[in-house]
Scaffold this motif. Sequence first.
Motif, PDB file in Angstrom:
ATOM      1  N   TYR A  21      -0.830   8.214   0.900  1.00  0.00           N
ATOM      2  CA  TYR A  21      -1.021   9.580   0.403  1.00  0.00           C
ATOM      3  C   TYR A  21      -0.934  10.515   1.602  1.00  0.00           C
ATOM      4  CZ  TYR A  21      -3.262  13.656  -1.753  1.00  0.00           C
ATOM      5  OH  TYR A  21      -3.533  14.922  -2.224  1.00  0.00           O
ATOM      6  N   THR A  77       8.732   6.976  -7.924  1.00  0.00           N
ATOM      7  CA  THR A  77       7.756   5.895  -7.834  1.00  0.00           C
ATOM      8  C   THR A  77       8.205   4.677  -8.636  1.00  0.00           C
ATOM      9  OG1 THR A  77       5.917   7.454  -7.544  1.00  0.00           O
ATOM     10  CG2 THR A  77       5.366   5.236  -8.269  1.00  0.00           C
ATOM     11  N   ILE A 112       8.349   1.623   1.563  1.00  0.00           N
ATOM     12  CA  ILE A 112       7.007   2.185   1.758  1.00  0.00           C
ATOM     13  C   ILE A 112       6.976   3.601   1.192  1.00  0.00           C
ATOM     14  CG2 ILE A 112       5.243   2.806   3.441  1.00  0.00           C
ATOM     15  CD1 ILE A 112       6.567   0.722   5.334  1.00  0.00           C
ATOM     16  N   LEU A 113       6.209   3.798   0.146  1.00  0.00           N
ATOM     17  CA  LEU A 113       6.115   5.102  -0.510  1.00  0.00           C
ATOM     18  C   LEU A 113       5.132   6.004   0.217  1.00  0.00           C
ATOM     19  CD1 LEU A 113       6.024   4.045  -4.267  1.00  0.00           C
ATOM     20  CD2 LEU A 113       7.793   5.426  -3.200  1.00  0.00           C
ATOM     21  N   ILE A 116      10.464   7.674   1.276  1.00  0.00           N
ATOM     22  CA  ILE A 116      10.498   6.214   1.211  1.00  0.00           C
ATOM     23  C   ILE A 116      10.945   5.711   2.573  1.00  0.00           C
ATOM     24  CG2 ILE A 116      11.413   4.161   0.084  1.00  0.00           C
ATOM     25  CD1 ILE A 116      12.101   5.911  -2.324  1.00  0.00           C
ATOM     26  N   PHE A 169       2.762  10.345  -9.589  1.00  0.00           N
ATOM     27  CA  PHE A 169       2.741   9.039  -8.926  1.00  0.00           C
ATOM     28  C   PHE A 169       1.954   8.017  -9.742  1.00  0.00           C
ATOM     29  CE2 PHE A 169      -0.107   6.265  -6.501  1.00  0.00           C
ATOM     30  CZ  PHE A 169       0.831   5.336  -6.046  1.00  0.00           C
ATOM     31  N   GLU A 219       0.833  -1.200   0.000  1.00  0.00           N
ATOM     32  CA  GLU A 219       0.000   0.000   0.000  1.00  0.00           C
ATOM     33  C   GLU A 219       0.870   1.255   0.000  1.00  0.00           C
ATOM     34  OE1 GLU A 219      -4.123   1.441   2.184  1.00  0.00           O
ATOM     35  OE2 GLU A 219      -2.914  -0.168   3.070  1.00  0.00           O
ATOM     36  N   VAL A 220       0.429   2.268  -0.723  1.00  0.00           N
ATOM     37  CA  VAL A 220       1.133   3.551  -0.791  1.00  0.00           C
ATOM     38  C   VAL A 220       0.369   4.570   0.055  1.00  0.00           C
ATOM     39  CG1 VAL A 220       1.897   5.424  -2.305  1.00  0.00           C
ATOM     40  CG2 VAL A 220       2.046   3.040  -3.085  1.00  0.00           C
ATOM     41  N   TYR A 253       3.524   4.593 -11.329  1.00  0.00           N
ATOM     42  CA  TYR A 253       2.996   3.294 -10.893  1.00  0.00           C
ATOM     43  C   TYR A 253       2.544   2.470 -12.093  1.00  0.00           C
ATOM     44  CZ  TYR A 253       0.542   0.032  -7.775  1.00  0.00           C
ATOM     45  OH  TYR A 253       0.131  -1.087  -7.087  1.00  0.00           O
ATOM     46  N   THR A 282       3.572   9.709  -0.469  1.00  0.00           N
ATOM     47  CA  THR A 282       3.500  10.776  -1.461  1.00  0.00           C
ATOM     48  C   THR A 282       2.980  12.071  -0.858  1.00  0.00           C
ATOM     49  OG1 THR A 282       1.230  10.266  -2.169  1.00  0.00           O
ATOM     50  CG2 THR A 282       2.997   9.028  -3.223  1.00  0.00           C
TER      51      THR A 282
END
Length: 254
Positions: A56, A141, A80-81, A109, A237, A53-54, A241, A83
């Motif tokens: 936000y 990303t 783990i991104l 990250i 992003f 999971e990213v 992706y 954004t």
Amino acid sequence: MKGKEGLKDILKKVKDNEISIDDAVVKLKMEPFSDIGYAKIDNHRSIRQGVSEVIYGEKKTAEQILGIVNSMRENGSENILITRIDENKYKKLKDSIDIVYYDKAKMGIAYKNKDIDKVGKIVIAAAGTSDIDICEEAYITASTLGSNVERLYDVGVAGLHRLLDNLDVLMSARVIIVVAGMEGALASVVGGLVDCPVIAVPTSVGYGANFGGLSALLSMLNSCASGVSVVNIDNGFGAGYLANMINKMEGINE
């Protein structure tokens, strides 16, 4: 089922012939989430979709982001991104977690794995220097998710020779991300030159009649070049992706 212990339990049942392999696959896909009150974290998205999971981060507090990251880390997540976070949030996070921050992309990250294997080739083409922040979001990303990425900056249609001088780079790509504001013409030009998918990213860069990126968005949606798809305004992003997914498709990598 929770985390690694739940996964081990399923694998043990398969080994002992208590459940079939197909039933185990279904259970893995349905692993529950972690409920931490203000967020429900999908613990097993990486098995279903190949990527964790990213987060936000724009409307979340640093404390909320920290709680989500810690929960994901407990379940084995890395790279783990996060954004759309500013430097203030990063400063609050860096004392509590292992995080790398990219100011242009406004991305972090957490628990970055520097040894990730990268495949294929994505090219990011930016129309102008003012589009670079969105390009960097796409770059961070896609590269974090495991793609080789090459950047071509300031190759807009106002000086077409700059783009044409890099045809060898464009034509060697598996997928191209084109980032442009103003009238968004670069996406159609690139789409007419290459044989790979082109992902167009309209940006909010431009003067009054640009309408915050709407003019570029509509131009890209109406591109006469085949093979051009479009993401939302300033959505670096999303482009990164999607480009990573295309780049890693089995048929392309054979």
